[in-house]
Design a protein around this motif. Structure first.
Motif, PDB file in Angstrom:
ATOM      1  N   ARG A   9       0.831  -1.209   0.000  1.00 47.39           N
ATOM      2  CA  ARG A   9       0.000   0.000   0.000  1.00 47.39           C
ATOM      3  C   ARG A   9       0.866   1.260   0.000  1.00 47.39           C
ATOM      4  O   ARG A   9       0.492   2.284  -0.586  1.00 47.39           O
ATOM      5  CB  ARG A   9      -0.931   0.002   1.204  1.00 47.39           C
ATOM      6  N   GLN A  10       2.026   1.181   0.645  1.00 47.89           N
ATOM      7  CA  GLN A  10       2.953   2.324   0.632  1.00 47.89           C
ATOM      8  C   GLN A  10       3.458   2.587  -0.784  1.00 47.89           C
ATOM      9  O   GLN A  10       3.514   3.739  -1.243  1.00 47.89           O
ATOM     10  CB  GLN A  10       4.129   2.055   1.559  1.00 47.89           C
ATOM     11  N   LEU A  11       3.839   1.508  -1.461  1.00 49.24           N
ATOM     12  CA  LEU A  11       4.363   1.668  -2.823  1.00 49.24           C
ATOM     13  C   LEU A  11       3.284   2.185  -3.768  1.00 49.24           C
ATOM     14  O   LEU A  11       3.543   3.039  -4.623  1.00 49.24           O
ATOM     15  CB  LEU A  11       4.915   0.333  -3.320  1.00 49.24           C
ATOM     16  N   GLU A  12       2.063   1.671  -3.620  1.00 50.32           N
ATOM     17  CA  GLU A  12       0.965   2.146  -4.458  1.00 50.32           C
ATOM     18  C   GLU A  12       0.656   3.616  -4.188  1.00 50.32           C
ATOM     19  O   GLU A  12       0.365   4.381  -5.114  1.00 50.32           O
ATOM     20  CB  GLU A  12      -0.272   1.285  -4.217  1.00 50.32           C
ATOM     21  N   ALA A  13       0.725   4.013  -2.912  1.00 45.59           N
ATOM     22  CA  ALA A  13       0.472   5.412  -2.568  1.00 45.59           C
ATOM     23  C   ALA A  13       1.529   6.318  -3.184  1.00 45.59           C
ATOM     24  O   ALA A  13       1.210   7.378  -3.751  1.00 45.59           O
ATOM     25  CB  ALA A  13       0.440   5.579  -1.051  1.00 45.59           C
ATOM     26  N   PHE A  14       2.783   5.917  -3.108  1.00 45.36           N
ATOM     27  CA  PHE A  14       3.855   6.726  -3.677  1.00 45.36           C
ATOM     28  C   PHE A  14       3.709   6.814  -5.194  1.00 45.36           C
ATOM     29  O   PHE A  14       3.831   7.900  -5.788  1.00 45.36           O
ATOM     30  CB  PHE A  14       5.213   6.130  -3.305  1.00 45.36           C
ATOM     31  N   ALA A  15       3.420   5.694  -5.849  1.00 46.20           N
ATOM     32  CA  ALA A  15       3.246   5.709  -7.301  1.00 46.20           C
ATOM     33  C   ALA A  15       2.070   6.592  -7.693  1.00 46.20           C
ATOM     34  O   ALA A  15       2.130   7.325  -8.697  1.00 46.20           O
ATOM     35  CB  ALA A  15       3.041   4.288  -7.819  1.00 46.20           C
ATOM     36  N   ALA A  16       1.000   6.560  -6.907  1.00 43.18           N
ATOM     37  CA  ALA A  16      -0.168   7.388  -7.209  1.00 43.18           C
ATOM     38  C   ALA A  16       0.151   8.871  -7.046  1.00 43.18           C
ATOM     39  O   ALA A  16      -0.292   9.698  -7.843  1.00 43.18           O
ATOM     40  CB  ALA A  16      -1.335   6.993  -6.310  1.00 43.18           C
ATOM     41  N   VAL A  17       0.925   9.224  -6.018  1.00 45.66           N
ATOM     42  CA  VAL A  17       1.332  10.620  -5.826  1.00 45.66           C
ATOM     43  C   VAL A  17       2.173  11.088  -7.005  1.00 45.66           C
ATOM     44  O   VAL A  17       1.999  12.195  -7.526  1.00 45.66           O
ATOM     45  CB  VAL A  17       2.090  10.793  -4.501  1.00 45.66           C
ATOM     46  N   MET A  18       3.086  10.246  -7.466  1.00 44.80           N
ATOM     47  CA  MET A  18       3.929  10.611  -8.599  1.00 44.80           C
ATOM     48  C   MET A  18       3.096  10.790  -9.873  1.00 44.80           C
ATOM     49  O   MET A  18       3.367  11.668 -10.685  1.00 44.80           O
ATOM     50  CB  MET A  18       5.009   9.556  -8.808  1.00 44.80           C
ATOM     51  N   SER A  19       2.079   9.966 -10.037  1.00 44.83           N
ATOM     52  CA  SER A  19       1.237  10.069 -11.232  1.00 44.83           C
ATOM     53  C   SER A  19       0.318  11.281 -11.171  1.00 44.83           C
ATOM     54  O   SER A  19       0.142  11.998 -12.163  1.00 44.83           O
ATOM     55  CB  SER A  19       0.388   8.801 -11.392  1.00 44.83           C
ATOM     56  N   ALA A  20      -0.287  11.512 -10.005  1.00 50.89           N
ATOM     57  CA  ALA A  20      -1.267  12.592  -9.863  1.00 50.89           C
ATOM     58  C   ALA A  20      -0.621  13.947  -9.632  1.00 50.89           C
ATOM     59  O   ALA A  20      -1.224  14.982  -9.923  1.00 50.89           O
ATOM     60  CB  ALA A  20      -2.224  12.276  -8.725  1.00 50.89           C
ATOM     61  N   GLY A  21       0.574  13.952  -9.061  1.00 51.80           N
ATOM     62  CA  GLY A  21       1.250  15.211  -8.774  1.00 51.80           C
ATOM     63  C   GLY A  21       0.858  15.843  -7.468  1.00 51.80           C
ATOM     64  O   GLY A  21       1.342  16.933  -7.138  1.00 51.80           O
TER      65      GLY A  21
END
Length: 329
Positions: A9-21
């Protein structure tokens, strides 16, 4: 850095932040609250022992370490997705998901028709096509993040099996109303005063183009270099110049307003199919590799290069050995 495994869930959250900005955008993507996403990122940074994001009020930007880590996270999450897909396919006794890496020109000009020629029973539910620079195609196959690849030469590496190498002559792409479009064969000398659009990488096709121009006594004063043949063709279409390119894109993705003509000098475009060394090919991979070879050989003037025997791969890259269609397996 803590030694425990990362929470997915941490990795998914970080990837989502990078995608969404933003954390707010990431929360929307994940269907979580903003504080929950913030907490996951903070916990991940604590586990890593370094910051992934610069925070300035609501604005966030990745740190240099964050950018590097993001590339690893993307690969990891993609691998997990592929594992799920393959596990499901195994349970259903279906062909497992397939990842193919290819240069943009070959991904557009060869792969679609190759895949269309393969028996539908061999095509898995999930296909992943990665259009990458040639060097990255090689690395993806070596890392086994791609099941096989199609890329321009050189492809020499002890960790690769090379299944075939093809040699197709480069062409000149012209606007349909160009004065040279009426010629069946265009002389390089005729391009001396023209703006030439061609590929940028000096270690692959570009150096052969430069050598051919030098032999013809042509020293272009105006050049546009690009990293994909499709970009070159779109520039030709709006009148920015003439393009010296490999034929795969022109043949496989014809554009209205563009014509392809033979050159008076042969500039070889060398490319081939590769897979991880000593790794058995699935029926699907074997079928697509064979189909891609057939599609390649349908291009005007394309031939296979000899691969058998010691040192033959280097001969295929640097020499002139041509074999007729059908002699390579």
């Amino acid at each position: 850095m803590h030694s425990r495994l990362f929470d997915i869930r941490q990795l998914e959250a970080f990837a989502a932040v990078m995608s969404a900005g933003s954390v707010t955008g990431a929360a929307r993507l994940l269907g979580r609250s903003q504080p929950a996403v913030s907490r996951l990122i903070q916990d991940l940074e604590a586990d890593l022992g370094y910051a992934l994001l610069h925070r300035s009020g609501p604005r966030i930007t990745p740190t240099s370490r964050g950018l590097q880590f993001h590339a690893e996270v993307e690969r990891h999450l993609a691998s997990l997705t592929h594992i799920r897909e393959r596990a499901n396919a195994i349970g259903l006794d279906e062909p497992i998901s397939l990842t193919i890496a290819a240069t943009p020109s070959l991904a557009a000009g060869v792969l679609p028709r190759a895949l269309a020629a393969v028996s539908p029973d061999l095509i898995p539910r999930h296909l992943h096509i990665q259009a990458l620079a040639a060097e990255n195609v090689v690395q993806a196959v070596l890392a086994r993040s791609a099941d096989f690849g199609i890329a321009s030469l050189p492809l020499e590496h002890p960790g690769l099996d090379v299944h075939w190498i093809a040699d197709a002559p480069c062409v000149v792409a012209l606007a349909v109303d160009d004065p040279l479009a009426g010629n069946d064969v265009v002389s390089l000398a005729d391009l001396a005063e023209r703006r030439i659009i061609t590929l940028a990488n000096p270690f692959r096709l570009r150096h052969r183009i430069d050598e051919a121009l030098a032999r013809a006594g042509v020293a272009p004063q105006r050049i546009i270099d690009v990293n994909s043949s499709m970009t070159a063709l779109t520039m030709v279409r709006v009148g920015l110049g003439v393009a010296l390119v490999e034929p795969a894109t022109v043949v496989g993705v014809p554009l209205e307003g563009i014509v392809m003509r033979t050159l008076d000098q042969t500039i070889p475009f060398l490319f081939g199919a590769i897979s991880p060394a000593a790794h058995p090919l699935s029926p699907t991979v074997a079928a697509v590799i064979d189909a891609a070879r057939a599609v390649a050989l349908a291009m005007p003037g394309c031939r296979l290069r000899e691969l058998g025997g010691d040192g033959a791969l280097a001969e295929a890259i640097y020499g002139n050995s041509i074999v007729p269609e059908g002699t390579l397996s």
